[in-house]
Design an enzyme around this catalytic site. Structure first.
Site, PDB file in Angstrom:
ATOM      1  N   THR A 198      33.841  27.029  36.301  1.00 50.73           N
ATOM      2  CA  THR A 198      33.797  28.068  35.398  1.00 50.73           C
ATOM      3  C   THR A 198      35.260  28.653  35.215  1.00 50.73           C
ATOM      4  O   THR A 198      36.035  28.717  34.399  1.00 50.73           O
ATOM      5  CB  THR A 198      32.961  29.084  35.528  1.00 50.73           C
ATOM      6  OG1 THR A 198      31.445  28.483  35.477  1.00 50.73           O
ATOM      7  CG2 THR A 198      32.745  29.934  34.199  1.00 50.73           C
TER       8      THR A 198
ATOM      9  N   LYS B 249      36.005  36.399  46.534  1.00 50.84           N
ATOM     10  CA  LYS B 249      35.884  37.922  47.270  1.00 50.84           C
ATOM     11  C   LYS B 249      35.330  37.986  48.608  1.00 50.84           C
ATOM     12  O   LYS B 249      35.527  38.642  49.604  1.00 50.84           O
ATOM     13  CB  LYS B 249      35.026  38.935  46.345  1.00 50.84           C
ATOM     14  CG  LYS B 249      33.664  38.137  45.906  1.00 50.84           C
ATOM     15  CD  LYS B 249      33.421  38.015  44.514  1.00 50.84           C
ATOM     16  CE  LYS B 249      32.431  37.091  44.251  1.00 50.84           C
ATOM     17  NZ  LYS B 249      31.920  36.856  42.863  1.00 50.84           N
TER      18      LYS B 249
ATOM     19  N   GLU C  78      43.756  39.518  42.649  1.00 50.83           N
ATOM     20  CA  GLU C  78      43.132  40.343  41.574  1.00 50.83           C
ATOM     21  C   GLU C  78      41.870  39.829  41.222  1.00 50.83           C
ATOM     22  O   GLU C  78      41.022  40.732  40.787  1.00 50.83           O
ATOM     23  CB  GLU C  78      44.344  40.253  40.496  1.00 50.83           C
ATOM     24  CG  GLU C  78      43.939  41.123  39.277  1.00 50.83           C
ATOM     25  CD  GLU C  78      43.941  42.640  39.532  1.00 50.83           C
ATOM     26  OE1 GLU C  78      43.085  43.103  39.565  1.00 50.83           O
ATOM     27  OE2 GLU C  78      44.942  43.268  39.832  1.00 50.83           O
TER      28      GLU C  78
ATOM     29  N   VAL D 250      38.161  41.191  42.381  1.00 52.54           N
ATOM     30  CA  VAL D 250      37.255  42.336  42.410  1.00 52.54           C
ATOM     31  C   VAL D 250      37.106  42.474  40.693  1.00 52.54           C
ATOM     32  O   VAL D 250      38.283  42.808  40.161  1.00 52.54           O
ATOM     33  CB  VAL D 250      37.765  43.553  42.974  1.00 52.54           C
ATOM     34  CG1 VAL D 250      37.045  44.713  42.775  1.00 52.54           C
ATOM     35  CG2 VAL D 250      38.043  43.310  44.494  1.00 52.54           C
TER      36      VAL D 250
ATOM     37  N   LYS E 140      33.301  43.438  47.354  1.00 59.15           N
ATOM     38  CA  LYS E 140      34.469  44.102  46.377  1.00 59.15           C
ATOM     39  C   LYS E 140      34.864  45.152  46.847  1.00 59.15           C
ATOM     40  O   LYS E 140      36.016  45.883  46.765  1.00 59.15           O
ATOM     41  CB  LYS E 140      33.824  43.960  44.996  1.00 59.15           C
ATOM     42  CG  LYS E 140      33.772  42.516  44.341  1.00 59.15           C
ATOM     43  CD  LYS E 140      32.981  42.506  43.213  1.00 59.15           C
ATOM     44  CE  LYS E 140      32.651  41.148  42.405  1.00 59.15           C
ATOM     45  NZ  LYS E 140      31.674  40.890  41.597  1.00 59.15           N
TER      46      LYS E 140
END
Ligand code: HSE
Length: 437
Positions: A13, A105, A129, A132, A205
């Site tokens: 995805t 994560k 980046e 989270v 996270k």
């Protein structure tokens, strides 16, 4: 200048979304980066070429290590997820002197310390980046935008699946299990939904955000984690009547005793902006001493929102390719030599307010007994309500809100309440935070 060449691991995805966004917005991205950014190689065990726009010109193979070892490639994007072989691939990329962008994560929360140390040593960047809150640029905000501040605390809705479930339970009075099945069917939940509903995904996270906020090493094992599986639609409704909303929050706070790091269902005042973040959306509220409270909101998952974060990292890395490693933004916001050894406190030491629900016999003196136990433990009650009994029930629900208290004291009081012969079953306890500025 030649475009920077990128190798992509994973065409699921987010991988597919990254290919699409990077090709669709190529010109705009190049104008910002100062040069083109081109995925030249990709690796995927399986993928559907018909579902990914922008694959033309990318050489796709099924061997991720071949991409990591390709000398043409300067940046590796890791979007495979999980620990193995992701860790090995990232370490190999670093060893090969390549920069890495990852959305992983779990990998960063569990192995980030060793990954960043290796990257530091090699003078390369590992950007994360997308790990989270999906598309929300929260890492950028905390590492750069808030750099002037002492961060006092942060609170985040950082798992979309859990937020969707709690929102549906509230809006439609539905049961947990039924909404979870729908979340899975809609593709929101992780492959293993336990990670979402038991708070593990949020804890990954939060571990990252806590390190960025307070300059401490990543310590996933010290993050207290409690899921939403025991939240009933009754508690959701009772909280609402009291002016609160139940959210699955990740909370990190600096206190005199150390750092609190905790993920659990939490009552928060309905009037707070973050209480109105519904469905699969994510939000992070960060309180800095200079700036005050700041709120970041957006999509926490999905192909293009997450790709937005991946591509932003790519642009950052491309811009920094010619800078000295010492002059780059440090991985965990603070310079590696200046990380702090502030301890993460045990959940028993945390101070928080509570929502309590007990099933009590409906006769004189029972409420007074419960209130007496709390009073003896130094716990002050802010509100108490008796609710209608459920159909066929002899006992009635008593719902209470307390003032803040140390969790260890509350545990002792709860034990005493549960021992009363006028109380049925165990005490339901949900922590409560005002999240005031
Ligand atoms: N399963 C995660 C969520 C997706 O529900 O938020 C992105 O981390």
């Amino acid at each position: 200048m030649e475009p920077v060449k990128v190798g992509l691991l994973g065409l699921g995805t987010v991988g597919g979304g990254t290919v699409t966004v990077l090709s669709r917005n190529a010109d705009e991205i190049a104008r910002r980066a100062g040069r083109g950014i081109r995925i030249t190689h990709a690796a995927a065990k399986t993928y559907d070429p018909d579902k990914i726009a922008g694959l033309d010109g990318i050489e796709v193979c099924d061997d991720a290590f071949a991409v990591v070892d390709n000398p043409e490639v300067e940046i590796i994007i890791e979007l495979i997820g999980g620990y193995n072989p992701a860790l090995e691939l990232v370490m190999k990329a670093i060893e090969n002197g390549k920069h890495v962008v990852t959305a992983n994560k779990a990998l960063i929360a569990m192995h980030g310390n060793e990954i960043f140390a290796a990257a530091q040593e090699k003078g390369v960047t590992v950007a994360f980046e997308a790990a989270v809150a999906g598309g929300i640029p929260i890492i950028k905000a905390m590492r750069e935008g808030l750099t002037a501040n002492h961060i006092e605390w942060l609170a985040g809705i950082i798992n979309g699946t859990g937020n969707f479930i709690l929102t549906e339970m509230r809006d439609k009075g539905r049961d947990f299990a039924e909404v979870l099945a729908e979340a899975q069917a809609l593709g929101y939940a992780e492959a293993n939904p336990t990670f979402d509903v038991e708070g593990i995904d949020a804890a990954h996270k939060l571990t990252i955000l806590g390190s960025l906020a307070f300059g401490i090493p990543l310590q996933f094992d010290k993050t207290y984690t409690e899921g939403i599986t025991r939240i009933t639609r009754q508690d959701v409704a009772y909280a609402e009547h009291l002016g609160y909303r139940i959210k699955h929050l990740g909370l990190a706070r600096k206190t005199a005793a150390g750092i609190e790091m905790r993920v659990h269902p939490t009552l928060i005042p309905r009037k707070r902006l973050i209480a109105n973040v519904d469905g699969v959306m994510n939000a992070v509220l960060v309180k800095g001493d200079a700036v005050g409270p700041t709120l970041y909101y957006g999509a926490g998952a999905g192909a293009e929102p997450t790709a937005s974060a991946v591509v932003a990292d790519l642009v950052d890395v491309a811009r920094a390719l010619t800078t000295d490693p010492e002059n780059r933004v440090p991985h965990l916001a603070f310079q590696p030599a200046h990380l702090s050894d502030l301890r993460v406190v045990d959940i028993e030491e945390v101070t928080t307010a509570y929502y309590l629900r007990v099933h009590a016999e409906d006769k004189p003196g029972v409420m007074a007994k419960v209130a007496g136990i709390l009073g003896d433990a130094g716990i002050s009650i802010e509100a108490i309500q008796q609710k209608e009994p459920e159909e066929g029930e002899t006992h009635v629900p008593l719902v209470m809100i307390t003032h803040p208290v140390v969790e260890g004291n509350m545990n002792q009081a709860i034990e005493k309440i549960e021992a009363l012969d006028t109380i049925n079953g165990s005490v339901v306890r949900i922590r409560l935070e005002e999240l005031g500025g």
